[in-house]
Design a protein around this motif. Structure first.
Motif, PDB file in Angstrom:
ATOM      1  N   THR A 106     104.077 -64.134 -60.376  1.00 30.95           N
ATOM      2  CA  THR A 106     104.321 -62.720 -60.708  1.00 30.95           C
ATOM      3  C   THR A 106     105.472 -62.161 -59.868  1.00 30.95           C
ATOM      4  OG1 THR A 106     101.976 -62.540 -61.089  1.00 30.95           O
ATOM      5  CG2 THR A 106     103.179 -60.470 -60.929  1.00 30.95           C
ATOM      6  N   GLN A 107     105.481 -62.493 -58.580  1.00 29.77           N
ATOM      7  CA  GLN A 107     106.570 -61.999 -57.723  1.00 29.77           C
ATOM      8  C   GLN A 107     107.915 -62.502 -58.227  1.00 29.77           C
ATOM      9  OE1 GLN A 107     105.559 -63.267 -53.743  1.00 29.77           O
ATOM     10  NE2 GLN A 107     104.070 -61.614 -53.460  1.00 29.77           N
ATOM     11  N   ALA A 108     107.973 -63.796 -58.547  1.00 24.43           N
ATOM     12  CA  ALA A 108     109.250 -64.363 -59.017  1.00 24.43           C
ATOM     13  C   ALA A 108     109.695 -63.655 -60.298  1.00 24.43           C
ATOM     14  CB  ALA A 108     109.098 -65.864 -59.245  1.00 24.43           C
ATOM     15  N   LEU A 109     108.739 -63.356 -61.169  1.00 25.89           N
ATOM     16  CA  LEU A 109     109.076 -62.642 -62.414  1.00 25.89           C
ATOM     17  C   LEU A 109     109.614 -61.241 -62.105  1.00 25.89           C
ATOM     18  CD1 LEU A 109     106.112 -63.464 -64.824  1.00 25.89           C
ATOM     19  CD2 LEU A 109     108.539 -63.900 -65.234  1.00 25.89           C
ATOM     20  N   LEU A 110     108.973 -60.584 -61.135  1.00 24.33           N
ATOM     21  CA  LEU A 110     109.419 -59.227 -60.763  1.00 24.33           C
ATOM     22  C   LEU A 110     110.841 -59.262 -60.189  1.00 24.33           C
ATOM     23  CD1 LEU A 110     106.200 -57.722 -59.093  1.00 24.33           C
ATOM     24  CD2 LEU A 110     107.170 -57.155 -61.332  1.00 24.33           C
ATOM     25  N   PHE A 111     111.130 -60.277 -59.361  1.00 25.01           N
ATOM     26  CA  PHE A 111     112.478 -60.383 -58.789  1.00 25.01           C
ATOM     27  C   PHE A 111     113.496 -60.463 -59.928  1.00 25.01           C
ATOM     28  CE2 PHE A 111     110.534 -62.888 -54.971  1.00 25.01           C
ATOM     29  CZ  PHE A 111     110.003 -61.716 -54.475  1.00 25.01           C
ATOM     30  N   ILE A 114     127.950 -48.786 -52.483  1.00 22.23           N
ATOM     31  CA  ILE A 114     127.049 -49.888 -52.082  1.00 22.23           C
ATOM     32  C   ILE A 114     127.292 -51.093 -52.987  1.00 22.23           C
ATOM     33  CG2 ILE A 114     124.628 -50.618 -51.965  1.00 22.23           C
ATOM     34  CD1 ILE A 114     123.935 -47.698 -51.254  1.00 22.23           C
ATOM     35  N   ASP A 115     127.574 -52.232 -52.378  1.00 19.32           N
ATOM     36  CA  ASP A 115     127.719 -53.429 -53.224  1.00 19.32           C
ATOM     37  C   ASP A 115     126.781 -54.567 -52.824  1.00 19.32           C
ATOM     38  OD1 ASP A 115     129.051 -54.090 -50.927  1.00 19.32           O
ATOM     39  OD2 ASP A 115     130.770 -55.004 -51.926  1.00 19.32           O
ATOM     40  N   THR A 116     125.991 -54.364 -51.744  1.00 16.57           N
ATOM     41  CA  THR A 116     124.960 -55.358 -51.434  1.00 16.57           C
ATOM     42  C   THR A 116     123.662 -54.636 -51.055  1.00 16.57           C
ATOM     43  OG1 THR A 116     125.510 -55.484 -49.072  1.00 16.57           O
ATOM     44  CG2 THR A 116     126.623 -57.056 -50.518  1.00 16.57           C
ATOM     45  N   ILE A 117     122.553 -55.222 -51.462  1.00 16.03           N
ATOM     46  CA  ILE A 117     121.233 -54.683 -51.103  1.00 16.03           C
ATOM     47  C   ILE A 117     120.454 -55.844 -50.491  1.00 16.03           C
ATOM     48  CG2 ILE A 117     119.112 -53.595 -51.967  1.00 16.03           C
ATOM     49  CD1 ILE A 117     120.729 -52.568 -54.355  1.00 16.03           C
ATOM     50  N   TYR A 118     119.711 -55.554 -49.436  1.00 17.89           N
ATOM     51  CA  TYR A 118     118.960 -56.623 -48.762  1.00 17.89           C
ATOM     52  C   TYR A 118     117.600 -56.064 -48.356  1.00 17.89           C
ATOM     53  CZ  TYR A 118     118.386 -60.771 -45.785  1.00 17.89           C
ATOM     54  OH  TYR A 118     117.972 -61.967 -45.226  1.00 17.89           O
ATOM     55  N   ILE A 119     116.535 -56.636 -48.907  1.00 17.25           N
ATOM     56  CA  ILE A 119     115.191 -56.241 -48.459  1.00 17.25           C
ATOM     57  C   ILE A 119     114.708 -57.315 -47.496  1.00 17.25           C
ATOM     58  CG2 ILE A 119     112.847 -55.642 -49.138  1.00 17.25           C
ATOM     59  CD1 ILE A 119     113.793 -54.922 -51.881  1.00 17.25           C
ATOM     60  N   GLY A 120     114.580 -56.921 -46.228  1.00 14.40           N
ATOM     61  CA  GLY A 120     114.181 -57.893 -45.210  1.00 14.40           C
ATOM     62  C   GLY A 120     112.902 -57.463 -44.519  1.00 14.40           C
ATOM     63  N   GLY A 121     112.447 -58.299 -43.587  1.00 16.79           N
ATOM     64  CA  GLY A 121     111.182 -57.931 -42.950  1.00 16.79           C
ATOM     65  C   GLY A 121     111.047 -58.489 -41.554  1.00 16.79           C
ATOM     66  N   GLY A 122     109.812 -58.466 -41.092  1.00 17.88           N
ATOM     67  CA  GLY A 122     108.570 -58.382 -41.849  1.00 17.88           C
ATOM     68  C   GLY A 122     108.517 -59.424 -42.976  1.00 17.88           C
ATOM     69  N   THR A 123     107.629 -59.146 -43.876  1.00 20.92           N
ATOM     70  CA  THR A 123     107.439 -60.034 -45.021  1.00 20.92           C
ATOM     71  C   THR A 123     107.401 -59.196 -46.301  1.00 20.92           C
ATOM     72  OG1 THR A 123     106.060 -61.405 -43.563  1.00 20.92           O
ATOM     73  CG2 THR A 123     106.013 -61.923 -45.911  1.00 20.92           C
ATOM     74  N   PRO A 124     108.560 -58.993 -46.936  1.00 23.15           N
ATOM     75  CA  PRO A 124     108.567 -58.135 -48.132  1.00 23.15           C
ATOM     76  C   PRO A 124     107.590 -58.597 -49.207  1.00 23.15           C
ATOM     77  CG  PRO A 124     110.801 -58.496 -47.371  1.00 23.15           C
ATOM     78  CD  PRO A 124     109.925 -59.364 -46.522  1.00 23.15           C
ATOM     79  N   ASN A 125     107.384 -59.922 -49.348  1.00 17.11           N
ATOM     80  CA  ASN A 125     106.464 -60.329 -50.422  1.00 17.11           C
ATOM     81  C   ASN A 125     104.994 -60.345 -49.975  1.00 17.11           C
ATOM     82  OD1 ASN A 125     106.941 -62.794 -48.976  1.00 17.11           O
ATOM     83  ND2 ASN A 125     106.242 -63.981 -50.732  1.00 17.11           N
ATOM     84  N   SER A 126     104.717 -59.651 -48.834  1.00 11.41           N
ATOM     85  CA  SER A 126     103.307 -59.428 -48.496  1.00 11.41           C
ATOM     86  C   SER A 126     102.801 -58.160 -49.196  1.00 11.41           C
ATOM     87  CB  SER A 126     103.117 -59.311 -46.978  1.00 11.41           C
ATOM     88  OG  SER A 126     103.757 -58.142 -46.506  1.00 11.41           O
ATOM     89  N   LEU A 127     103.708 -57.422 -49.834  1.00 17.44           N
ATOM     90  CA  LEU A 127     103.281 -56.239 -50.597  1.00 17.44           C
ATOM     91  C   LEU A 127     102.469 -56.706 -51.807  1.00 17.44           C
ATOM     92  CD1 LEU A 127     106.636 -54.190 -50.697  1.00 17.44           C
ATOM     93  CD2 LEU A 127     104.707 -53.868 -49.131  1.00 17.44           C
ATOM     94  N   SER A 128     101.593 -55.837 -52.299  1.00 16.59           N
ATOM     95  CA  SER A 128     100.850 -56.181 -53.519  1.00 16.59           C
ATOM     96  C   SER A 128     101.830 -56.164 -54.691  1.00 16.59           C
ATOM     97  CB  SER A 128      99.733 -55.169 -53.763  1.00 16.59           C
ATOM     98  OG  SER A 128     100.322 -53.928 -54.129  1.00 16.59           O
ATOM     99  N   ASN A 129     101.446 -56.775 -55.801  1.00 15.27           N
ATOM    100  CA  ASN A 129     102.329 -56.782 -56.979  1.00 15.27           C
ATOM    101  C   ASN A 129     102.720 -55.366 -57.374  1.00 15.27           C
ATOM    102  OD1 ASN A 129     102.239 -59.517 -57.121  1.00 15.27           O
ATOM    103  ND2 ASN A 129     100.576 -59.578 -58.622  1.00 15.27           N
TER     104      ASN A 129
END
Ligand code: SF4
Length: 361
Positions: A99-104, A52-67
């Motif tokens: 917080t989300q940006a920090l987590l990324f 695996i050389d690429t990962i993609y979290i798509g949606g939906g809205t991935p940043n609708s998850l809680s922190n």
């Protein structure tokens, strides 16, 4: 090499044009059950992690998850120790937090794709989006502040009521953001969408849409972006490695509700219904024949501006593309051209790509 796609179907609201697999979650227990299931599914592919050389979290809205949920997922992926080059997450700008940006940043996400769609108040309302122009600008600033510079903006053009001037204004705003990538698609009114009902008696102006696309090409050229796929533009070296896998017909693992995997000539699509997905029911399996694979390589490959490599085709299928398909007529019509062992769309062909693709189906 292989791509890993992870689908987070949850959204805070449903946009009027959307036909992606999505849902408004029943409660946080449902989200947590879903996250546990996708983790189990990812673990099933342990033998492929080193490919695996690429990962993609798509949606939906991935940043609708809680922190907490977001951190749990990102930490889980981080601990798999996959040696990826690109790790993208899609976000909706109005709910992006510091917080989300920090987590990324903390967990190695290195590319962010923002569902902007348009900067126009009218357009956002028309499409059923809940953000504003300022939300998009603030999101980009917040990401950059956290040293997340590889940013894509999604735009939609050609919706009812949008003028060429409005579209030009969208592109001007896009340029002001100074980001590395643009995905810009003309609106497709899909059947099971709210927009489909609203557009019952509306006929979109095809000539205006063509003018918008022409303008897009010349504008992005002038701004020195590489036009590398019909609807995608990047600063040199910032092409989406994950999305290129679909166009190059490389293999990918799809995890989550409605996600598709393509491995060893098989395409497997998970159920579009969350409960069925949770129970592994309703899998749709397609065993692709050699002819299916050939057609797909052509149709996906022609989406790229570099086109299809005749040599890659020959090496993959042990037959010559010109012996398998007759496409001379498309060359005579000025829709396709041959160039150094590559077959590609002409500029006229970009707009009429559906006609070209139909010739290969
Ligand atoms: S367009 Fe994106 S945010 Fe809107 S409903 Fe669809 S998946 Fe959710």
């Amino acid at each position: 090499m292989i791509g890993l796609y992870i689908h987070i179907p949850f959204c805070k609201h449903i946009c009027k044009y959307c036909d992606f697999p999505k849902k408004i979650p029943k409660d946080s227990t449902q989200i947590e059950k879903y996250l546990e299931k996708i983790k189990l599914d990812i673990l099933k592919y342990q033998n492929l992690y080193d490919k695996i050389d690429t990962i993609y979290i798509g949606g939906g809205t991935p940043n609708s998850l809680s922190n907490c949920q977001l951190e749990d997922l990102l930490k889980f992926i981080y601990e798999l120790k996959i040696n990826y080059k690109e790790f993208t997450i899609e976000i909706n700008p109005e709910i992006l937090t510091a917080t989300q940006a920090l987590l990324f940043k903390k967990y190695g996400v290195n590319r962010i794709s923002i569902g902007a769609e348009t900067f126009s108040d009218y357009g956002l309302k028309h499409l059923g989006r809940h953000h504003t122009k300022n939300d998009i600008i603030n999101a980009v600033n917040l990401l950059k502040k956290n040293e997340l510079y590889n940013i894509n903006i999604d735009l939609i053009f050609g919706y009812y009521g949008q003028t060429l001037e409005d579209f030009k204004e969208d592109l001007n705003y896009y340029t002001m953001l100074n980001v590395s990538h643009l995905s810009c698609y003309s609106l497709i009114v899909e059947e099971n969408t709210l927009l489909n009902i609203a557009y019952k008696n509306i006929k979109l102006d095809e000539d205006l849409i063509a003018d918008m696309y022409d303008y897009l090409l010349s504008f992005m050229r002038e701004k020195n972006y590489v036009h590398y796929e019909i609807s995608n533009f990047a600063r040199n070296g910032f092409e989406s490695l994950h999305n290129l896998k679909y166009w190059d017909k490389d293999e990918y693992i799809g995890i989550g509700m409605g996600a598709t995997s393509y491995i060893e000539h098989k395409r497997i699509t998970n159920s579009l219904y969350i409960n069925k997905y949770l129970r592994d029911e309703d899998l749709y399996v397609e065993n692709l024949t050699e002819l299916d694979e050939k057609k797909e390589m052509i149709i996906m490959g022609l989406r790229k501006m570099t086109g299809i490599s005749k040599i890659k085709y020959l090496t993959t299928f042990k037959s010559r593309i010109e012996d398998d398909f007759s496409y001379q007529k498309l060359i005579q019509l000025g829709l396709l051209e041959e160039d150094n062992n590559f077959i590609k769309l002409t500029e006229k062909g970009y707009l009429l790509s559906n006609i070209v693709f139909e010739e290969f189906i």
